[in-house]
Write an enzyme that holds these catalytic residues in place. Structure first.
Site, PDB file in Angstrom:
ATOM      1  N   CYS A 105      42.591  29.796 -20.369  1.00 36.73           N
ATOM      2  CA  CYS A 105      41.685  28.634 -20.655  1.00 36.73           C
ATOM      3  C   CYS A 105      42.360  27.421 -20.407  1.00 36.73           C
ATOM      4  O   CYS A 105      43.588  27.082 -20.803  1.00 36.73           O
ATOM      5  CB  CYS A 105      41.311  29.114 -22.231  1.00 36.73           C
ATOM      6  SG  CYS A 105      40.585  27.573 -22.908  1.00 36.73           S
TER       7      CYS A 105
ATOM      8  N   TYR B 260      -4.692   2.155   8.068  1.00 37.97           N
ATOM      9  CA  TYR B 260      -4.015   1.104   7.388  1.00 37.97           C
ATOM     10  C   TYR B 260      -3.715  -0.159   8.490  1.00 37.97           C
ATOM     11  O   TYR B 260      -3.118  -1.165   7.934  1.00 37.97           O
ATOM     12  CB  TYR B 260      -2.651   1.600   6.867  1.00 37.97           C
ATOM     13  CG  TYR B 260      -1.689   2.305   7.858  1.00 37.97           C
ATOM     14  CD1 TYR B 260      -1.123   1.765   9.120  1.00 37.97           C
ATOM     15  CD2 TYR B 260      -1.277   3.528   7.530  1.00 37.97           C
ATOM     16  CE1 TYR B 260      -0.355   2.365   9.808  1.00 37.97           C
ATOM     17  CE2 TYR B 260      -0.562   4.368   8.469  1.00 37.97           C
ATOM     18  CZ  TYR B 260       0.031   3.722   9.681  1.00 37.97           C
ATOM     19  OH  TYR B 260       0.738   4.498  10.463  1.00 37.97           O
TER      20      TYR B 260
ATOM     21  N   CYS C  32      36.933  32.398 -22.834  1.00 37.12           N
ATOM     22  CA  CYS C  32      38.230  32.507 -23.251  1.00 37.12           C
ATOM     23  C   CYS C  32      38.368  33.410 -24.459  1.00 37.12           C
ATOM     24  O   CYS C  32      37.333  33.240 -25.298  1.00 37.12           O
ATOM     25  CB  CYS C  32      38.523  30.841 -24.080  1.00 37.12           C
ATOM     26  SG  CYS C  32      39.979  30.756 -25.024  1.00 37.12           S
TER      27      CYS C  32
ATOM     28  N   GLU D 255       0.786  -1.295  -0.227  1.00 39.23           N
ATOM     29  CA  GLU D 255       0.066  -0.140  -0.100  1.00 39.23           C
ATOM     30  C   GLU D 255       0.848   1.316  -0.083  1.00 39.23           C
ATOM     31  O   GLU D 255       2.176   1.174   0.287  1.00 39.23           O
ATOM     32  CB  GLU D 255      -1.021  -0.047   1.126  1.00 39.23           C
ATOM     33  CG  GLU D 255      -0.149  -0.005   2.502  1.00 39.23           C
ATOM     34  CD  GLU D 255      -0.957  -0.430   3.696  1.00 39.23           C
ATOM     35  OE1 GLU D 255      -1.909   0.374   4.195  1.00 39.23           O
ATOM     36  OE2 GLU D 255      -1.044  -1.808   4.217  1.00 39.23           O
TER      37      GLU D 255
ATOM     38  N   LYS E 183      10.737   2.345  -0.469  1.00 42.82           N
ATOM     39  CA  LYS E 183      10.941   3.730  -1.109  1.00 42.82           C
ATOM     40  C   LYS E 183      11.185   3.918  -2.418  1.00 42.82           C
ATOM     41  O   LYS E 183      11.792   3.047  -3.041  1.00 42.82           O
ATOM     42  CB  LYS E 183      12.020   4.356  -0.153  1.00 42.82           C
ATOM     43  CG  LYS E 183      12.089   4.424   1.304  1.00 42.82           C
ATOM     44  CD  LYS E 183      11.088   5.475   1.653  1.00 42.82           C
ATOM     45  CE  LYS E 183      11.150   5.491   3.119  1.00 42.82           C
ATOM     46  NZ  LYS E 183      12.282   6.679   3.749  1.00 42.82           N
TER      47      LYS E 183
ATOM     48  N   CYS F 267      43.366  26.042 -24.360  1.00 48.15           N
ATOM     49  CA  CYS F 267      44.188  26.645 -25.101  1.00 48.15           C
ATOM     50  C   CYS F 267      45.214  27.476 -24.509  1.00 48.15           C
ATOM     51  O   CYS F 267      46.152  28.008 -24.978  1.00 48.15           O
ATOM     52  CB  CYS F 267      43.794  27.401 -26.415  1.00 48.15           C
ATOM     53  SG  CYS F 267      42.709  29.030 -25.686  1.00 48.15           S
TER      54      CYS F 267
ATOM     55  N   CYS G 210      39.135  29.157 -30.190  1.00 54.09           N
ATOM     56  CA  CYS G 210      39.518  27.996 -29.281  1.00 54.09           C
ATOM     57  C   CYS G 210      38.586  27.033 -29.464  1.00 54.09           C
ATOM     58  O   CYS G 210      38.801  25.922 -29.807  1.00 54.09           O
ATOM     59  CB  CYS G 210      39.866  28.470 -27.874  1.00 54.09           C
ATOM     60  SG  CYS G 210      39.586  27.075 -26.411  1.00 54.09           S
TER      61      CYS G 210
ATOM     62  N   LYS H 267       2.674   4.441   1.091  1.00 55.27           N
ATOM     63  CA  LYS H 267       3.381   5.030   2.248  1.00 55.27           C
ATOM     64  C   LYS H 267       3.411   6.534   2.227  1.00 55.27           C
ATOM     65  O   LYS H 267       3.829   7.050   1.608  1.00 55.27           O
ATOM     66  CB  LYS H 267       4.994   4.747   2.420  1.00 55.27           C
ATOM     67  CG  LYS H 267       5.511   5.121   3.713  1.00 55.27           C
ATOM     68  CD  LYS H 267       6.971   4.445   3.919  1.00 55.27           C
ATOM     69  CE  LYS H 267       7.311   4.801   5.334  1.00 55.27           C
ATOM     70  NZ  LYS H 267       7.244   6.002   5.608  1.00 55.27           N
TER      71      LYS H 267
ATOM     72  N   ASP I  34       2.975  10.312   3.562  1.00 53.28           N
ATOM     73  CA  ASP I  34       4.097  11.210   4.207  1.00 53.28           C
ATOM     74  C   ASP I  34       3.213  11.912   5.086  1.00 53.28           C
ATOM     75  O   ASP I  34       2.873  13.003   4.989  1.00 53.28           O
ATOM     76  CB  ASP I  34       4.858  11.900   3.336  1.00 53.28           C
ATOM     77  CG  ASP I  34       6.115  12.230   3.827  1.00 53.28           C
ATOM     78  OD1 ASP I  34       6.548  11.994   4.813  1.00 53.28           O
ATOM     79  OD2 ASP I  34       6.869  13.131   2.854  1.00 53.28           O
TER      80      ASP I  34
HETATM   81  S1  IVH Z   1       2.366   0.462   8.517  1.00 59.52           S
HETATM   82  C1  IVH Z   1       4.743  -1.545  11.576  1.00 59.52           C
HETATM   83  N1  IVH Z   1       1.255   1.456   6.345  1.00 59.52           N
HETATM   84  O1  IVH Z   1       5.544   5.037   8.109  1.00 59.52           O
HETATM   85  C2  IVH Z   1       4.666  -0.073  11.279  1.00 59.52           C
HETATM   86  N2  IVH Z   1       2.890   2.691   7.759  1.00 59.52           N
HETATM   87  O2  IVH Z   1       8.095   3.945   8.703  1.00 59.52           O
HETATM   88  C3  IVH Z   1       3.424  -0.142  10.615  1.00 59.52           C
HETATM   89  N3  IVH Z   1       2.890   5.163   7.033  1.00 59.52           N
HETATM   90  O3  IVH Z   1       4.961   5.134  11.466  1.00 59.52           O
HETATM   91  C4  IVH Z   1       3.267   0.868   9.864  1.00 59.52           C
HETATM   92  N4  IVH Z   1       1.761   5.086   5.494  1.00 59.52           N
HETATM   93  O4  IVH Z   1       3.622   6.733  10.106  1.00 59.52           O
HETATM   94  C5  IVH Z   1       1.943   1.694   7.688  1.00 59.52           C
HETATM   95  N5  IVH Z   1       0.416   2.483   4.597  1.00 59.52           N
HETATM   96  C6  IVH Z   1       0.953   2.746   5.685  1.00 59.52           C
HETATM   97  C7  IVH Z   1       1.852   3.765   6.019  1.00 59.52           C
HETATM   98  C8  IVH Z   1       2.611   3.756   6.997  1.00 59.52           C
HETATM   99  C9  IVH Z   1       2.459   5.800   5.948  1.00 59.52           C
HETATM  100  C10 IVH Z   1       3.966   5.619   8.158  1.00 59.52           C
HETATM  101  C11 IVH Z   1       3.549   5.363   9.558  1.00 59.52           C
HETATM  102  C12 IVH Z   1       4.734   4.571  10.152  1.00 59.52           C
HETATM  103  C13 IVH Z   1       5.876   4.889   9.333  1.00 59.52           C
HETATM  104  C14 IVH Z   1       6.909   3.788   9.385  1.00 59.52           C
END
Ligand code: IVH
Length: 686
Positions: free
Chosen positions: A430, A251, A448, A124, A336, A433, A453, A126, A128
């Protein structure tokens, strides 16, 4: 890297990371990008992996991050809130799979193993954002808390209540994995506790809107959505959180509701009225990687910021069995995306002379992967830009590749300085040259003054790469001009330092054409002495003279040292040619060029001494040959000591005639010159 060097670098990295760590976790602000910070942490981790005895207990890699602030009530988590190990490439993800596979098969041998624990995954986005735990009592939202140090967080319930995507009351909706789960949940919603975890975040558009308003009010702008979301949650006044238009995606489900897989957790969360993270079930790692590739491509179009995927083994049972190391579960990984930003070291700043004589300073970088390709240089544009960035030789810098453009140095990470860094000074002469370098008033560039050149240099490189010289496929005049303009090359020896990653961002190039050109350059590196001499572009030394020189001396070293008298002994070489050769090899910058060529991997094959069985014979070619090109025929004749002439005369020994010969054929007949066909020629020159 030696251990001593590693120890120094590690100390410097730790100091820098700790500084930013405090800013990020305690003060909720970060004045370098998250990607740069990640990249520093990654480097530290890799160095510690390579030199494990340099690991100390206070290293940032050992730290459990985040500390609860005093201003909120503390909440202890029933189950620790963990964090994730990073993987930065498909290879690192495959290594993770291998590690867990080993554990699975070891436990299968020892005791009760579940055959259903095969390795399939749930992947899924990740997000931010900011991790949050939500506890529902008797179906009502009771306590919401931050992660804190993983065991104890802060009670931020009031702020979380402002987020519309967090239900205040759990509803039994549709889409349950099975009836057993549904019944269990129904009972717990009436009486009992359910804990859900997920991420609080801010959409890109909400972030822009909030910043637009701040701009109107003349207040300082927020740095990024993540910090703005985190900052909103950790304010005592819930109105601030409300103003930031935050969002929540679920999640994870901590409570045992009878779920067997991570996929079921997502289904349950949705059936309870949560928005869930975007993701899907993957039958194997290949599907995970394909998903990762797809998401990375459309990353910009996703309404919130993400920095990769979270991948975990789908089986909940296996996830638990795999356990936890330190603060991260073995059964999950943060996969990542290739960072569009990274850090590396400026090893040198060199000056390239462009097609118009403009001097461009270019940073030679310690090779680093960015956006999936290796990059070794970045342009610094001009003197003012270097001053603005304050980049010095030896600096650790942040580089960025936005979209498909040439990587740019964003700035030096001054905290990493040791005091040994050197400031760059624009040369007065230069580098090509030796001509004077000037910067005209009102201009940013140095040039130059020798108008010829750059033109000469360009002509020289074109000649060097041409068919009869190094014969580099794909390096025609247009590309040479482009590479000179971009400051990638300014003399022939630079060609051999080019890397795929340096070319890909350029106009006219893509992954494939960059690869092709780099391969062609590689292949061209082995070259015969005669072609090498020809490629140098020495005045009065054409193809034929180059062959004669090579045949006579057979090694470059000998030509370098040859006196005028020696040179005069070479076939067809008079005073003018001999002098020109001598002068060329006496010139300091030419000597440097030769040294650079060898250093950059050019290998001169020893000139084969062939029996000169055509010595003294003159050939004329006419008509179309089938097997050979005209150049190949000429090459063969010359290698065997013969001469090629363009017109038939009584002195001509042979006319080589192909299909549809021209008037040379008739003239040969008239003069009684021997006419031979392709076959005979082949026999003769075998
Ligand atoms: S699962 C066992 N799912 O990433 C830890 N984390 O580096 C379980 N995060 O602290 C985390 N999206 O803040 C999970 N789909 C996702 C996520 C997610 C963002 C963040 C979360 C966690 C950090 C871990």
């Amino acid at each position: 890297m030696t251990k001593k060097e590693a120890a120094k670098r590690i100390a410097q990295l730790r100091k820098t990371i700790n500084y930013y760590s405090y800013q990020y976790h305690v003060l909720d602000k970060l004045d370098i990008s998250a990607a740069a910070w990640d990249s520093l942490k990654h480097e530290l981790k890799q160095l510690e992996d390579a030199f494990p005895d340099l690991i100390t207990p206070d290293s940032p890699t050992r730290r459990v991050s985040g500390q609860p602030l005093d201003k909120f009530i503390k909440v202890s988590h029933k189950e620790r809130m963990l964090s994730l190990e990073d993987a930065f490439s498909p290879e690192e993800t495959a290594a993770w799979q291998e590690r867990i596979q080993k554990l699975v098969s070891a436990s299968a041998k020892s005791a009760a193993s579940n055959p259903r624990d095969k390795l399939d995954y749930f992947a899924e986005l990740k997000i931010d954002g900011f991790a949050i735990s939500l506890v529902y009592k008797d179906g009502l939202f009771a306590v919401g808390s931050t992660r804190g140090d993983g065991r104890t967080g802060e009670d931020v319930t009031q702020n979380l209540k402002t987020i519309e995507s967090i239900p205040l009351k759990l509803e039994i909706r549709n889409g349950w994995p099975n009836d057993n789960i549904k019944k269990k949940v129904e009972a717990l919603v009436k009486k009992g506790e359910i804990e859900i975890r997920g991420e609080v975040y801010m959409t890109k558009s909400a972030f822009k809107k909030v910043n637009r308003e701040r701009e109107k009010e003349g207040r300082p702008l927020y740095a990024n959505p993540r910090n703005t979301a985190a900052g909103g949650i950790r304010q005592l006044d819930p109105k601030i959180a409300a103003d930031r238009q935050l969002n929540f995606l679920a999640y994870d489900i901590v409570s045992d509701l009878g779920q067997k897989t991570h996929r079921e957790k997502h289904q349950i969360a949705r059936a309870l009225g949560f928005k869930t993270d975007i993701g899907g079930y993957c039958r194997n790692l290949d599907e995970v990687i394909a998903f990762w590739e797809r998401v990375e491509k459309k990353r910009e179009k996703i309404p919130f910021q993400i920095d990769g995927l979270v991948v975990q083994v789908n089986s909940d049972n296996l996830f638990k069995k795999l356990g936890v190391v330190g603060k991260t579960p073995r059964g999950a990984i943060a996969f990542k995306f290739r960072p569009a930003e990274t850090t590396t070291v400026v090893e040198d700043i060199i000056v390239q002379v462009g097609r118009t004589g403009a001097l461009t300073p270019v940073a030679k970088l310690r090779p680093v992967k960015i956006g999936g390709v290796v990059v070794t240089r970045a342009t610094l544009h001009n003197e003012d830009e270097i001053k603005r960035l304050d980049v010095r030789i030896g600096d650790t810098v942040l580089i960025q590749r936005a979209g498909d453009v040439i990587p740019d140095i964003v700035g030096a990470i001054k905290k990493m300085r040791t005091g040994k860094e050197k400031k760059f000074v624009m040369p007065k002469n230069c580098p090509i040259c030796g001509g004077q370098v000037v910067r005209s008033e009102g201009e940013a560039v140095h040039r130059c003054v020798n108008k010829k050149c750059a033109v000469i240099q360009k002509r020289q490189i074109n000649h060097f790469a041409s068919r009869k010289a190094f014969d580099i496929d794909g390096l025609g005049p247009k590309i040479v001009a482009q590479l000179m303009n971009e400051g990638m090359i300014s003399k022939s020896s630079d060609i051999f330092t080019l890397q795929e990653g340096d070319l890909i961002p350029l106009e006219r190039f893509d992954q494939k054409s960059a690869k092709n050109l780099i391969n062609a350059v590689k292949e061209s590196r082995r070259i015969t002495l005669s072609k090498f001499i020809y490629a140098l572009g020495i005045r009065h030394v054409g193809e034929e003279t180059a062959i004669n020189l090579a045949n006579y001396f057979s090694r470059l070293e000998k030509i370098k040292k040859a006196k005028l008298d020696d040179l005069l002994k070479v076939k067809d070489t008079g005073e003018i040619v001999a002098k020109s050769v001598r002068e060329w090899f006496n010139d300091k910058s030419n000597q440097k060029l030769l040294a650079d060529l060898v250093e950059n991997g050019v290998e001169i094959e020893k000139q084969k001494t062939v029996k000169r069985k055509l010595a003294g014979k003159t050939f004329v070619l006419t008509g179309q040959l089938e097997e050979f090109t005209r150049d190949q025929v000429k090459d063969r004749i010359r290698r065997l000591g013969g001469d090629v002439s363009s017109s038939v005369s009584p002195e001509t020994d042979f006319v080589v005639a192909g299909a549809e010969p021209g008037s040379k054929y008739d003239r040969a007949k008239k003069l009684g010159v021997k006419i031979i066909g392709e076959k005979e020629f082949k026999e003769m020159t075998r």
